[in-house]
Structure formats: structure tokens, C-alpha cells
Enzyme design. Structure first.
Site, short mmCIF file in Angstrom:
data_model
loop_
_atom_site.label_atom_id
_atom_site.label_comp_id
_atom_site.label_asym_id
_atom_site.label_seq_id
_atom_site.Cartn_x
_atom_site.Cartn_y
_atom_site.Cartn_z
N CYS A 114 0.82 -1.23 0.00
CA CYS A 114 0.00 0.00 0.00
C CYS A 114 0.85 1.27 0.00
O CYS A 114 0.37 2.34 -0.38
CB CYS A 114 -0.94 0.01 1.19
SG CYS A 114 -2.12 -1.34 1.13
N HIS A 246 -3.28 7.46 1.87
CA HIS A 246 -3.72 6.12 1.47
C HIS A 246 -5.11 5.88 2.05
O HIS A 246 -5.38 6.23 3.20
CB HIS A 246 -2.72 5.09 1.99
CG HIS A 246 -3.18 3.68 1.82
ND1 HIS A 246 -3.63 3.20 0.61
CD2 HIS A 246 -3.28 2.65 2.70
CE1 HIS A 246 -3.97 1.93 0.76
NE2 HIS A 246 -3.77 1.57 2.01
N ASN A 276 -10.08 0.04 -0.42
CA ASN A 276 -8.62 0.12 -0.35
C ASN A 276 -8.05 -0.45 -1.65
O ASN A 276 -8.15 -1.65 -1.90
CB ASN A 276 -8.15 -0.67 0.87
CG ASN A 276 -6.64 -0.62 1.06
OD1 ASN A 276 -5.90 -0.24 0.16
ND2 ASN A 276 -6.19 -1.03 2.23
#
Ligand code: UT7
Length: 319
Positions: A114, A246, A276
Site C-alpha cells: 500500500c 492512502h 482500499n
């Protein structure tokens, strides 16, 4: 004479298929209400059968080139952040290079889960500042739907697919561009977020996560590195125009907002629509912020991410 890496183009791509939270209620002991309340996620996009990370990355990159008024052969390099490359090799970046019709320069993938986009951006910054490349496409592209265990309600409702891209160009004696960046990782935490497959196991595997543990690290590390990277740029949280984080969980962003004392209305939040998307989430959020006309020239943006490794990082840039 100093060179800075300045954003000249932003692009994104989201697959057509939109999956609302309620769809999971048919197969899992979950609910739209739980997912919304605990994560802020309402829907996510899933790639079509046969639609790959490099397909999406190519479309996002082409959009960034179009915005910059450039063609692929005006670019010196492609750095693509992903943990879900189409094949074990070659890199998804070289597939994007081929997809764009780019016949010069170099292309490679960066894998920091990520945090991948921040790692790719920081690498591009160094290459541009050192004169190794003048223009770099930095892409985050992921098909995390391919890593889900559809029986694990603690993970499969959280992730989505998509791609975003920035076109960075070196400019001299400007106050715009990437001002500071900081990367970190700590392999002691490799077991709290990982995929239980890979080449050595001869499987693709599924994503496994100790959500609560990751959550705790996320709030602390995202706010601490934002503060220290701002300090490296000679700035404080009071100077921030936008936080472009993020997108894993709205509650993580609320925790960061509290610790940094930057109000939530200065956060670009897309988790409700994208879930996500790992390394794609920051460029997707940048594309949304840009499309909505929220970023003005001179604005200070803080970009921060954390994920498997654990690996995390922050970049501060002036739009
Ligand atoms: O991108 C990389 C970074 N990743 C992250 O930042 C993710 C960080 N973690 C999180 O976002 C949150 O920890 C989660 C959203 C994953 C989980 O939220 P939580 O509030 O930490 O829940 P929990 O894991 O403590 O679970 C609470 C309860 C459990 O039930 P019991 O044991 O209390 O009976 C879970 O089984 O919620 C249950 N649960 C669910 N219930 C309905 C977990 N997932 C679900 C679900 N639907 N989808």
C-alpha cells in the site's frame, strides 16, 4: 541550480464493475451498516475477467500524458507501484510501456504494497533531481480482488481495483514540486499483513491481515512521518492545504486528523467509493482532488501511506 520534480499530469482508471457493500450480504455474515460504520467504505470497483493491472495502468498513464499534452516517447521512465503485477515477470511497467507505444527509456516495478506509490514517487524524485531522467510516469495500479479469500469477512470487503498516474517533470529554480520525502519499513511486522502465497509456494495466495494491529500502526506512523517530512521541508501541519492519504479506513484518517490537528475537511477521502486499492489509492485520490478543482497552484499537499512490510512513507509537494 536545483531541479524539482513537478506534477504536469494526473490520470486515473477505474474498472466498470461497481460492487456495493450490500452484495456481500448474500454470501457473508456481514452488513452494509457494519462495513460503513467500521471503515467508511460504501462501494468498490472490481476488474473484469481478463482485465489486468497493466491494462488499467496503461489507461491511467495515457490520461496523465493527455493532461500534460505529451506523448509516450516524450517520457524517460515509467515507475509502476504494484503488488499484483499481471505475471511474475516481466514487470507490469514494461507492459505499460508497450501498451503506450513507448519505444525508448526504461520501466520497472516497485513493490511496497500500500506504500508503493510513495516509494515510486520518492524514487522518481531522486532520479529527476539527479538528472538521470527528465520526465517520469509514476503509476499505482492494483487488482487486489485477485488476492481475496471470499470467505474472510475481515478482509474481502475492504479492497478494490483501479489505477492512477502522475507525470512528473524536472524544473529548475521553482518552488513547486516534491519538497521532501521519507521512507521507512520494519520487517518485524511482516506477519500482520501478508499474502500466504507466491513463487516459492507455487500459489497466488490470499491476503491475510491482523486488522486491529495494522490500524494502530497506521494512525501513529502516518501522523508521525507527516510531521517529520513537513519539518524536512521547513513546514508545519499549519501550512498544509491538503492531506492526500492512502485510503484504507475512514477511521484511520480521523485518527491522523486528530493527531496532526489538521481538520478532516482538508483530507481528500475516496475510501467510500474505491475501498482500499493499495498502491493505486493515492493517485486515485489525487485524480479526484484535481478533477474536483480542489488543488490550487502553490497548495501544500501531504501524501502518506502504510501497508504490508510494514512499509510506510510520506511525500510533501507543492502543487
Ligand atoms: O492498506 C493497508 C492498511 N490496512 C489497514 O489500514 C487496515 C486497518 N484495519 C482496519 O481497517 C480495521 O481493523 C478493520 C476494518 C479491518 C476491522 O475493524 P475493527 O473495528 O478493527 O474490527 P475487529 O477486527 O476488531 O473486529 C470486530 C468484530 C469481530 O467480531 P467479534 O470477534 O467481536 O465477534 C469481527 O469478527 O467485527 C467482526 N467483523 C465483521 N463483522 C461484520 C470483522 N469483519 C466484519 C465484517 N462484517 N465484514
Amino acid at each position: 541550480m536545483t531541479i524539482k520534480a513537478v506534477v504536469k499530469g494526473v490520470g486515473h482508471y477505474l474498472p466498470d464493475r461497481v460492487v456495493e457493500n450490500a452484495e456481500f450480504e448474500a454470501t457473508l455474515d456481514t452488513s452494509d451498516a457494519w462495513i460503513r460504520a467500521r471503515t467508511g467504505i460504501e462501494r468498490r470497483h472490481f476488474a473484469a475477467e481478463g482485465e489486468t493491472t497493466s491494462d488499467m495502468g496503461t489507461k491511467a498513464a495515457q490520461a496523465a500524458l493527455d493532461m500534460a499534452g505529451l506523448s509516450a516517447n516524450d517520457v524517460d521512465a515509467i515507475i509502476l507501484a504494484t503488488s499484483t503485477a499481471d505475471l511474475t515477470f516481466p514487470s507490469a511497467a514494461t507492459m505499460v510501456q508497450q501498451g503506450l507505444g513507448m519505444t525508448r527509456g526504461f520501466a520497472f516495478d516497485v513493490q511496497a504494497v500500500c506504500a508503493g506509490f510513495v516509494y515510486a514517487l520518492t524514487t522518481a524524485k531522486s532520479m529527476i533531481e539527479s538528472g538521470q531522467a527528465h520526465r517520469i510516469l509514476v503509476i499505482g495500479a492494483e487488482t487486489f480482488s485477485k488476492l481475496m479469500d471470499w470467505s474472510d469477512r475481515g478482509t474481502c470487503v475492504l479492497f478494490g481495483d483501479g489505477a492512477g498516474a502522475l507525470l512528473l517533470q524536472g524544473e529548475q529554480d521553482t518552488d513547486r514540486g516534491i519538497l521532501a520525502a521519507h521512507l521507512a519499513s520494519d520487517g518485524r511486522y511482516k506477519d500482520i499483513l501478508f499474502v500466504d502465497g507466491g513463487v516459492s509456494l507455487q500459489t497466488t495466495g490470499h491476503l491475510r491481515m491482523q486488522g486491529k494491529e495494522v490500524f494502530r500502526h497506521a494512525v501513529e506512523k502516518l501522523s508521525d512521518t507527516a510531521r517529520s517530512t513537513l519539518a524536512d521541508a521547513g513546514l508545519t501541519p499549519d501550512d498544509v492545504s491538503w492531506i492526500v492519504p492512502h485510503q484504507a479506513n475512514r477511521r484511520i484518517l480521523e485518527g491522523v486528523s486528530k493527531r496532526l490537528k489538521v481538520p478532516m475537511d482538508q483530507f481528500i477521502v475516496t475510501v467510500q467509493d474505491h475501498g482500499n486499492t493499495s498502491a493505486a489509492s493515492i493517485p486515485l485520490a489525487l485524480a479526484r482532488g484535481h478533477a474536483d478543482g480542489r488543488f490550487a497552484p502553490g497548495d501544500v499537499l501531504v501524501i502518506g501511506a502504510i501497508g504490508g512490510g510494514l512499509a510506510w512513507g510520506t511525500a510533501v509537494l507543492r502543487w
